[in-house]
Design a protein around this motif. Structure first.
Motif, PDB file in Angstrom:
ATOM      1  N   PRO A 172       0.820  -1.202   0.000  1.00  0.00           N
ATOM      2  CA  PRO A 172       0.000   0.000   0.000  1.00  0.00           C
ATOM      3  C   PRO A 172       0.857   1.256   0.000  1.00  0.00           C
ATOM      4  CG  PRO A 172      -0.744  -1.585   1.631  1.00  0.00           C
ATOM      5  CD  PRO A 172       0.550  -2.084   1.103  1.00  0.00           C
ATOM      6  N   ARG A 173       0.391   2.259  -0.707  1.00  0.00           N
ATOM      7  CA  ARG A 173       1.162   3.489  -0.809  1.00  0.00           C
ATOM      8  C   ARG A 173       1.353   4.142   0.553  1.00  0.00           C
ATOM      9  NH1 ARG A 173      -0.154   8.653  -4.770  1.00  0.00           N
ATOM     10  NH2 ARG A 173       1.698   9.876  -4.223  1.00  0.00           N
ATOM     11  N   GLU A 174       0.365   3.943   1.456  1.00  0.00           N
ATOM     12  CA  GLU A 174       0.450   4.589   2.764  1.00  0.00           C
ATOM     13  C   GLU A 174       1.659   4.121   3.550  1.00  0.00           C
ATOM     14  OE1 GLU A 174      -4.027   4.311   1.980  1.00  0.00           O
ATOM     15  OE2 GLU A 174      -2.170   3.295   1.455  1.00  0.00           O
ATOM     16  N   LEU A 175       2.219   2.946   3.206  1.00  0.00           N
ATOM     17  CA  LEU A 175       3.350   2.426   3.956  1.00  0.00           C
ATOM     18  C   LEU A 175       4.594   3.281   3.750  1.00  0.00           C
ATOM     19  CD1 LEU A 175       3.038  -1.419   3.398  1.00  0.00           C
ATOM     20  CD2 LEU A 175       2.604  -0.154   5.477  1.00  0.00           C
ATOM     21  N   ALA A 176       4.640   4.015   2.654  1.00  0.00           N
ATOM     22  CA  ALA A 176       5.833   4.792   2.344  1.00  0.00           C
ATOM     23  C   ALA A 176       6.007   5.957   3.306  1.00  0.00           C
ATOM     24  CB  ALA A 176       5.764   5.309   0.910  1.00  0.00           C
TER      25      ALA A 176
ATOM     26  N   ARG B 214     -15.405   3.168   5.527  1.00  0.00           N
ATOM     27  CA  ARG B 214     -14.195   3.838   5.048  1.00  0.00           C
ATOM     28  C   ARG B 214     -12.957   3.279   5.745  1.00  0.00           C
ATOM     29  NH1 ARG B 214     -10.453   4.707   3.027  1.00  0.00           N
ATOM     30  NH2 ARG B 214      -9.400   6.641   2.398  1.00  0.00           N
ATOM     31  N   LEU B 215     -13.090   2.982   7.019  1.00  0.00           N
ATOM     32  CA  LEU B 215     -11.975   2.390   7.753  1.00  0.00           C
ATOM     33  C   LEU B 215     -11.640   0.991   7.234  1.00  0.00           C
ATOM     34  CD1 LEU B 215     -12.386   3.339  11.536  1.00  0.00           C
ATOM     35  CD2 LEU B 215     -10.445   3.830  10.034  1.00  0.00           C
ATOM     36  N   ARG B 216     -12.681   0.223   6.908  1.00  0.00           N
ATOM     37  CA  ARG B 216     -12.443  -1.129   6.388  1.00  0.00           C
ATOM     38  C   ARG B 216     -11.690  -1.052   5.058  1.00  0.00           C
ATOM     39  NH1 ARG B 216     -13.941  -4.710   9.547  1.00  0.00           N
ATOM     40  NH2 ARG B 216     -15.723  -4.542  10.965  1.00  0.00           N
ATOM     41  N   GLU B 217     -12.058  -0.096   4.246  1.00  0.00           N
ATOM     42  CA  GLU B 217     -11.364   0.082   2.967  1.00  0.00           C
ATOM     43  C   GLU B 217      -9.910   0.506   3.199  1.00  0.00           C
ATOM     44  OE1 GLU B 217     -13.731   2.962   0.989  1.00  0.00           O
ATOM     45  OE2 GLU B 217     -15.431   1.593   0.640  1.00  0.00           O
ATOM     46  N   PHE B 218      -9.703   1.348   4.202  1.00  0.00           N
ATOM     47  CA  PHE B 218      -8.355   1.814   4.507  1.00  0.00           C
ATOM     48  C   PHE B 218      -7.462   0.655   4.972  1.00  0.00           C
ATOM     49  CE2 PHE B 218      -5.510   2.983   8.021  1.00  0.00           C
ATOM     50  CZ  PHE B 218      -4.605   3.793   7.353  1.00  0.00           C
TER      51      PHE B 218
ATOM     52  N   ARG C 208      -7.910  -2.612   4.495  1.00  0.00           N
ATOM     53  CA  ARG C 208      -7.889  -3.816   3.668  1.00  0.00           C
ATOM     54  C   ARG C 208      -6.506  -4.145   3.083  1.00  0.00           C
ATOM     55  NH1 ARG C 208     -12.150  -2.957   1.098  1.00  0.00           N
ATOM     56  NH2 ARG C 208     -13.472  -4.277   2.405  1.00  0.00           N
ATOM     57  N   PRO C 209      -5.817  -3.214   2.410  1.00  0.00           N
ATOM     58  CA  PRO C 209      -4.511  -3.569   1.849  1.00  0.00           C
ATOM     59  C   PRO C 209      -3.473  -3.926   2.906  1.00  0.00           C
ATOM     60  CG  PRO C 209      -4.928  -1.212   1.620  1.00  0.00           C
ATOM     61  CD  PRO C 209      -6.213  -1.843   2.048  1.00  0.00           C
ATOM     62  N   PHE C 210      -3.553  -3.270   4.050  1.00  0.00           N
ATOM     63  CA  PHE C 210      -2.630  -3.594   5.134  1.00  0.00           C
ATOM     64  C   PHE C 210      -2.921  -4.987   5.684  1.00  0.00           C
ATOM     65  CE2 PHE C 210      -2.914   1.103   5.302  1.00  0.00           C
ATOM     66  CZ  PHE C 210      -1.575   1.408   5.097  1.00  0.00           C
ATOM     67  N   ASN C 211      -4.221  -5.317   5.807  1.00  0.00           N
ATOM     68  CA  ASN C 211      -4.601  -6.644   6.284  1.00  0.00           C
ATOM     69  C   ASN C 211      -4.093  -7.732   5.337  1.00  0.00           C
ATOM     70  OD1 ASN C 211      -5.947  -5.446   8.416  1.00  0.00           O
ATOM     71  ND2 ASN C 211      -7.988  -5.675   7.514  1.00  0.00           N
ATOM     72  N   LEU C 212      -4.267  -7.504   4.024  1.00  0.00           N
ATOM     73  CA  LEU C 212      -3.827  -8.494   3.048  1.00  0.00           C
ATOM     74  C   LEU C 212      -2.324  -8.721   3.134  1.00  0.00           C
ATOM     75  CD1 LEU C 212      -5.991  -7.456  -0.049  1.00  0.00           C
ATOM     76  CD2 LEU C 212      -6.332  -9.412   1.490  1.00  0.00           C
ATOM     77  N   LYS C 213      -1.589  -7.649   3.315  1.00  0.00           N
ATOM     78  CA  LYS C 213      -0.143  -7.794   3.455  1.00  0.00           C
ATOM     79  C   LYS C 213       0.189  -8.563   4.734  1.00  0.00           C
ATOM     80  CE  LYS C 213       4.295  -5.456   3.473  1.00  0.00           C
ATOM     81  NZ  LYS C 213       5.052  -4.196   3.323  1.00  0.00           N
TER      82      LYS C 213
ATOM     83  N   GLY D   8      -9.461 -13.308   8.237  1.00  0.00           N
ATOM     84  CA  GLY D   8     -10.864 -13.154   7.872  1.00  0.00           C
ATOM     85  C   GLY D   8     -11.507 -11.846   8.256  1.00  0.00           C
ATOM     86  N   TRP D   9     -10.721 -10.785   8.364  1.00  0.00           N
ATOM     87  CA  TRP D   9     -11.298  -9.489   8.764  1.00  0.00           C
ATOM     88  C   TRP D   9     -11.961  -8.765   7.598  1.00  0.00           C
ATOM     89  CZ3 TRP D   9      -5.850  -8.594  11.037  1.00  0.00           C
ATOM     90  CH2 TRP D   9      -5.739  -9.263  12.244  1.00  0.00           C
ATOM     91  N   ASP D  10     -11.755  -9.249   6.398  1.00  0.00           N
ATOM     92  CA  ASP D  10     -12.277  -8.539   5.235  1.00  0.00           C
ATOM     93  C   ASP D  10     -13.434  -9.274   4.562  1.00  0.00           C
ATOM     94  OD1 ASP D  10     -10.058  -6.457   5.125  1.00  0.00           O
ATOM     95  OD2 ASP D  10      -8.942  -8.334   5.075  1.00  0.00           O
ATOM     96  N   GLY D  11     -13.967 -10.279   5.253  1.00  0.00           N
ATOM     97  CA  GLY D  11     -15.033 -11.082   4.673  1.00  0.00           C
ATOM     98  C   GLY D  11     -16.376 -10.391   4.722  1.00  0.00           C
TER      99      GLY D  11
END
Length: 383
Positions: free
Chosen positions: A75-79, A359-363, A365-370, A380-383
């Motif tokens: 995710p770009r936010e990690l930078a 909006r928080l779940r969308e924010f 999501r990419p961090f969770n996947l990583k 399973g937090w994004d189900g």
């Protein structure tokens, strides 16, 4: 008529030898029991343990997890990352203050739990630096996990959070070791301080103490965790701004305020990167806060295996408390009565705007996947 003795009195028959021995035995036994009782009271075992206990369970398998740095990019936010989570004015904590259950700062002392053996009551054994540490996360279920583990006869743990590797490192390892309970051969010394997971200096400091330290991280849906974190603060400061207003740096633009600690803690992937620079993934166990509630015995089984302990804590140790909505111990350490974690646990969350939650779940999501890829487990937090 019998002759009188020298003093003019009749002689008394000799007391039977067996009765004399029996009386001496009783006196010795009473003396021994009295001494043991004095030791018992001096070791503070005269009072039943307070401090209810709850269980939460969960877990991810590390088997086959990729090595650190598996994901190039992300995710770009990690930078862009704040140097440290920014506390709001109402979240300030007194430096060096021992934090109570769940990392709340609720008053708890560094008093250790009563020993479970006569040898420990007599101050035998020695104080050791911890071989295992629950390093996070706040509001994930760390208190429940620690209290469940303390039921195990081979686990000895500090009751409160020492905060050594984040707040008191300058006091030295001798000071830290002195906080630990005495242990006998074969027992494990443990502590838990959830803020370690988000402290940049903690991984290197723990590694400097011992590269073999086993690390346990209790994680939970980051959105639910953030709301729980806010709820805890709200219970102490009812005048704080709303969750919705604190979540956004700019709500109209939809920019999440990652400097707010309640938000930042839940970006698990970023924090984990720092730990994997100092510890291999196999030395870390990730426990799911959700499964710690739904299957406490199963999660405790994984934890006992990870620590190299015999599986002593099983289903028979738990019951489900419908009022609180989570598992409790049938018998807590040092008590013959059932116990659940206290009133500060299981607070009812305030109603949060659904749009903000989404909006928080969308924010996250990419961090969770990583995080799933780094640990090799889908929570399973994004189900």
């Amino acid at each position: 008529m019998s002759p009188l003795g020298p003093a003019g009195a009749h002689p008394t028959p000799a007391e039977p030898l067996s009765r004399s021995i029996f009386r001496k035995f009783l006196l010795m036994l009473c003396s021994l029991l009295t001494s043991l009782y004095v030791f018992y009271c001096l070791a503070e075992r005269c009072q039943t343990l307070s401090g209810p206990v709850v269980g939460l369970s969960g877990g991810s398998e590390e088997a086959g997890a990729p090595a650190r740095g598996v994901l190039a990019g992300g995710p770009r936010e990690l930078a862009v990352w704040p140097a440290a989570a920014q506390r709001k004015p109402w979240e300030e904590e007194t430096p060096g203050q021992a934090v109570g259950p769940g990392g709340s700062g609720a008053g708890s002392s560094v008093a250790e739990a009563p020993p479970g053996t006569l040898a420990l009551l007599l101050d035998e054994g020695s104080k050791q630096l911890p071989q295992a540490i629950i390093i996070g996360v706040k509001k994930g279920g760390t208190r429940a996990l620690l209290e469940f583990l303390r039921v195990h006869p081979d686990v000895r743990a500090v009751g409160a959070e020492p905060h050594f590797f984040d707040r008191s490192y300058d006091k030295g390892l001798a000071w830290y070791r002195d906080l630990m309970p005495r242990t006998l051969d074969g027992q494990i010394t443990m502590e838990k301080t959830p803020s370690y997971f988000v402290t940049r200096e903690a991984p290197a400091r723990i590694s400097a103490m011992s590269k073999d330290t086993k690390l346990i991280v209790v994680v939970r849906d980051p959105v639910t965790r953030a709301i729980s974190d806010y709820t805890q603060t709200l219970s102490k400061r009812p005048d704080i701004p709303t969750f919705e207003s604190l979540t956004f740096r700019n709500r109209s633009a939809g920019l999440i305020d990652t400097s707010w600690s309640a938000i930042q803690i839940g970006i698990y992937a970023k924090h984990l990167e720092h730990w994997l620079r100092h510890f291999p993934l196999g030395q870390m166990l990730f426990v799911s806060g959700e499964r710690l509630i739904s299957d406490p015995a199963g999660e405790l089984g994984r934890v006992q295996d990870f620590l190299g302990l015999k599986r002593i804590i099983t289903d028979k140790h738990f019951y489900f408390n419908k009022t609180k909505g989570f598992p409790c111990l049938k018998k807590a350490e040092g008590s013959s009565k059932p116990h659940c974690l206290g009133k500060t646990k299981g607070r009812t969350h305030p109603e949060i705007d659904r749009e903000v939650v989404q909006r928080l779940r969308e924010f996250y999501r990419p961090f969770n996947l990583k995080f799933y890829q780094m640990t090799g487990h889908d929570f399973g937090w994004d189900g």
